[in-house]
Design a protein around this motif. Structure first.
Motif, PDB file in Angstrom:
ATOM      1  N   UNK B 220       0.815  -1.235   0.047  1.00  0.00           N
ATOM      2  CA  UNK B 220       0.124  -0.037  -0.211  1.00  0.00           C
ATOM      3  C   UNK B 220       0.873   1.077   0.089  1.00  0.00           C
ATOM      4  N   UNK B 221       1.809   1.194   0.805  1.00  0.00           N
ATOM      5  CA  UNK B 221       2.716   2.511   0.903  1.00  0.00           C
ATOM      6  C   UNK B 221       3.410   2.702  -0.242  1.00  0.00           C
ATOM      7  N   UNK B 222       3.736   1.691  -0.999  1.00  0.00           N
ATOM      8  CA  UNK B 222       4.400   2.009  -2.165  1.00  0.00           C
ATOM      9  C   UNK B 222       3.536   2.559  -3.432  1.00  0.00           C
ATOM     10  N   UNK B 223       2.448   2.610  -3.286  1.00  0.00           N
ATOM     11  CA  UNK B 223       1.548   3.238  -4.347  1.00  0.00           C
ATOM     12  C   UNK B 223       1.970   4.770  -4.379  1.00  0.00           C
ATOM     13  N   UNK B 224       2.392   5.258  -5.403  1.00  0.00           N
ATOM     14  CA  UNK B 224       2.758   6.582  -5.711  1.00  0.00           C
ATOM     15  C   UNK B 224       4.196   7.297  -5.086  1.00  0.00           C
ATOM     16  N   UNK B 225       4.613   5.911  -4.542  1.00  0.00           N
ATOM     17  CA  UNK B 225       6.305   6.153  -4.250  1.00  0.00           C
ATOM     18  C   UNK B 225       7.070   6.284  -5.413  1.00  0.00           C
ATOM     19  N   UNK B 226       8.282   6.889  -5.453  1.00  0.00           N
ATOM     20  CA  UNK B 226       9.093   6.747  -6.670  1.00  0.00           C
ATOM     21  C   UNK B 226      10.642   5.883  -6.262  1.00  0.00           C
ATOM     22  N   UNK B 262       5.381  -2.294  -9.018  1.00  0.00           N
ATOM     23  CA  UNK B 262       5.725  -1.397 -10.092  1.00  0.00           C
ATOM     24  C   UNK B 262       6.635  -0.301  -9.649  1.00  0.00           C
ATOM     25  N   UNK B 263       7.412  -0.235  -8.597  1.00  0.00           N
ATOM     26  CA  UNK B 263       8.271   0.677  -8.199  1.00  0.00           C
ATOM     27  C   UNK B 263       9.314   1.136  -9.275  1.00  0.00           C
ATOM     28  N   UNK B 264       9.531   2.540  -9.779  1.00  0.00           N
ATOM     29  CA  UNK B 264      10.349   3.015 -10.476  1.00  0.00           C
ATOM     30  C   UNK B 264      11.874   2.477 -10.299  1.00  0.00           C
ATOM     31  N   UNK B 265      12.108   2.853  -8.848  1.00  0.00           N
ATOM     32  CA  UNK B 265      13.569   2.795  -8.233  1.00  0.00           C
ATOM     33  C   UNK B 265      13.688   1.926  -7.126  1.00  0.00           C
ATOM     34  N   UNK B 266      14.571   1.208  -7.057  1.00  0.00           N
ATOM     35  CA  UNK B 266      14.875   0.574  -5.776  1.00  0.00           C
ATOM     36  C   UNK B 266      16.196   0.437  -5.657  1.00  0.00           C
ATOM     37  N   UNK B 267      16.343   0.821  -4.142  1.00  0.00           N
ATOM     38  CA  UNK B 267      17.820   0.864  -3.850  1.00  0.00           C
ATOM     39  C   UNK B 267      18.012  -0.169  -2.602  1.00  0.00           C
ATOM     40  N   UNK B 268      18.924  -1.290  -3.040  1.00  0.00           N
ATOM     41  CA  UNK B 268      19.303  -2.251  -1.997  1.00  0.00           C
ATOM     42  C   UNK B 268      20.123  -1.889  -0.909  1.00  0.00           C
ATOM     43  N   UNK B 269      20.121  -2.158   0.125  1.00  0.00           N
ATOM     44  CA  UNK B 269      21.224  -1.815   1.365  1.00  0.00           C
ATOM     45  C   UNK B 269      21.157  -2.765   2.281  1.00  0.00           C
ATOM     46  N   UNK B 270      22.118  -2.678   3.368  1.00  0.00           N
ATOM     47  CA  UNK B 270      22.034  -3.588   4.528  1.00  0.00           C
ATOM     48  C   UNK B 270      22.543  -4.877   4.246  1.00  0.00           C
ATOM     49  N   UNK B 271      23.808  -5.137   3.635  1.00  0.00           N
ATOM     50  CA  UNK B 271      24.454  -6.343   2.868  1.00  0.00           C
ATOM     51  C   UNK B 271      25.198  -7.019   4.178  1.00  0.00           C
ATOM     52  N   UNK B 272      24.883  -8.470   4.122  1.00  0.00           N
ATOM     53  CA  UNK B 272      25.718  -9.158   5.135  1.00  0.00           C
ATOM     54  C   UNK B 272      27.346  -8.874   4.872  1.00  0.00           C
ATOM     55  N   UNK B 273      28.096  -8.747   5.863  1.00  0.00           N
ATOM     56  CA  UNK B 273      29.471  -8.560   5.756  1.00  0.00           C
ATOM     57  C   UNK B 273      30.147  -9.852   5.081  1.00  0.00           C
ATOM     58  N   UNK B 274      29.344 -10.888   4.760  1.00  0.00           N
ATOM     59  CA  UNK B 274      30.163 -11.890   3.839  1.00  0.00           C
ATOM     60  C   UNK B 274      30.326 -11.538   2.690  1.00  0.00           C
TER      61      UNK B 274
END
Lengths: 324, 324
Positions: B220-226, B262-274
């Motif tokens: 729901x929150x992603x509706x209208x989110x860029x 249908x998100x136009x932009x996705x930024x991934x983070x919080x990667x395991x230190x492995x």
């Protein structure tokens, strides 16, 4: 004995200096001891030879944040790495409460026992096979200690002439005696290691002091010490401008004391972030060195993060290559 | 709108990635907001354009140490810098207890008011002139939130034809209406800004999520989110090997969700230190990107410390030069 500065800035970190922490090892990084644990000490460890898995004890000089705020992260990271070895934490009682609150309020737990030992207890003394550690009360805004690390279990030298004179020829018994073990001979005689060996040198003795406006408090402890690590937060003029409230020492104050105490080696640290470290910029860290050198004629060093020092058995102190 | 990653590692820091923190500014670094505050966030700030003096609010997604252990140092350093401006801290209640224990047990005090706001309160909403912020409950080992930043007070466009048709000629009133102020004319008429202006674009909307094993909760929150900033702690195969206990997401899981939403932009983070960050080393961070790209066709980024992104009014997202 080796020690490495993991932080040398007072109060707040700078781009080149972290807040206070010092790693100390009897013979390199395994095992090792930590004195103070400012925020991001675990980050500094990632750039050093020291691992939290080989850490044997933590000594905290006093409760100020720039000396303790790295503890929750360091301890929980050790836990995430799977540490099981118990860890001694020698600190004022408030430090235990801070850690407990950090753990309780962050859904954390430790995979190892943390043994809290009150550094302010009357007659405090801690020891393991390498060091005997005592504490000297200093003068600061809160109770603060210097920790005196004195080497233990020095190598014994066999008194070979005496052994032969008593009819004990070279054999496995000689090896045991040299390790400090008493030996029962086949003929029933008990040989005491102390009777047939001597320790041919004095122990190395290093003092790591916390924040302190009265270096003279260390006069007794400095007898027989080869190295004093002490704060010099300001130059004398800045100390006078700031006033007495912060209860820190100036470079001049510490240098005068070290001369009086006939200390062979003085390492200054815990510099106010106002002092620039590069070749340019004012006020500059070099002013602290220049001021100290006007009053102290021994070997003077100014701490830099990741600088490692080696104190040899002959009491010479060397700064090794910077590993940071 | 700009945001900068101050940390992108899960659980423990690495040499190239600190633990979680993200700086967000409506128009650069003054003012700015902080989402999460892992240990050494204040150190990262020293290498960024953001100063704790211009920090307006801190949002904490959840209580785990890698998201909160930087708070005591950041707050007391702000105090040592002389900050007086009150600061909002939006966080679970335990965070307040942790900070209180840190301050009480370290002889510290704050020179400014810290306003604790419970992020878990029913109907939570926070706003200032730039943003309206709401929280979405996620699924993690402890209560955790995503924060939805929606732009406020967008520029108004005057409906000039309508104004002229009503006999209102260009003048100071036009300026007031454009600023959203209602205007009383000399002839007694009250002009409502909303009647004579329109807002010609939708607000920018950015979601910064905390740790979470169920991205669908953000549908729901992603509706209208860029933009969605979301953890991707592991690749799918590692997630399966690790098991469900840590309650994190894989890159695949988040990518599938982002495609669905249908998100136009996705930024991934919080990667395991492995995951290694360089061009060599296995497992490698590139595996996370490759996995996500198999399932998501929008614009994908993997966070790196000090990377800054700009979200334009036309909803395009750019990664700016790395300033770290």
């Amino acid at each position: 004995m080796e020690f490495t500065f993991l932080g040398s800035s007072a109060g707040t970190p700078t781009r080149s200096r972290n807040v206070t922490a010092l790693a100390l090892g009897p013979r390199g990084p395994k095992p090792w001891y930590l004195v103070d644990c400012g925020e991001a000490t675990q980050h500094q460890l990632l750039r050093s030879r020291y691992s939290v898995m080989q850490l044997k004890a933590i000594f905290i000089t006093h409760i100020h944040g720039d000396h303790i705020f790295g503890l929750p992260g360091l301890l929980t990271s050790a836990s995430m790495l799977g540490r099981e070895e118990p860890l001694d934490l020698i600190a004022p009682p408030q430090v235990g409460r801070f850690i407990q609150a950090a753990i309780e309020n962050s859904d954390s737990s430790l995979s190892f026992s943390l043994n809290l030992i009150n550094s302010e207890a009357e007659g405090f003394q801690w020891q393991d096979e390498y060091f005997s550690v005592t504490a000297v009360p200093l003068s600061h805004r809160v109770p603060c200690r210097a920790f005196v690390f004195t080497e233990r279990n020095l190598e014994r030298q066999l008194q070979q002439d005496k052994l032969r004179a008593n009819g004990i020829e070279a054999g496995p018994e000689w090896g045991d005696l040299q390790k400090g073990k008493d030996v029962q001979l086949a003929d029933g005689r008990l040989l005491k290691a102390d009777d047939y060996t001597c320790i041919p040198r004095a122990p190395r003795k290093l003092i790591v002091a916390g924040d302190n406006d009265t270096p003279d408090l260390l006069a007794d402890a400095c007898q027989g010490a080869q190295v004093l690590v002490h704060e010099a937060t300001y130059t004398q003029d800045v100390a006078e401008r700031v006033g007495p409230w912060p209860q820190h020492s100036s470079a001049e104050q510490v240098a005068r004391f070290a001369r009086q105490a006939q200390l062979p080696n003085l390492v200054l640290t815990h510099f106010s972030s106002r002092y620039q470290s590069g070749t340019e910029g004012t006020p500059n860290i070099n002013q602290l060195a220049a001021e100290a050198l006007r009053h102290y004629k021994g070997q003077l060093f100014l701490a830099r993060d990741f600088d490692t020092y080696r104190l040899e058995k002959d009491f010479t102190l060397h700064r090794l290559e910077n590993s940071g």
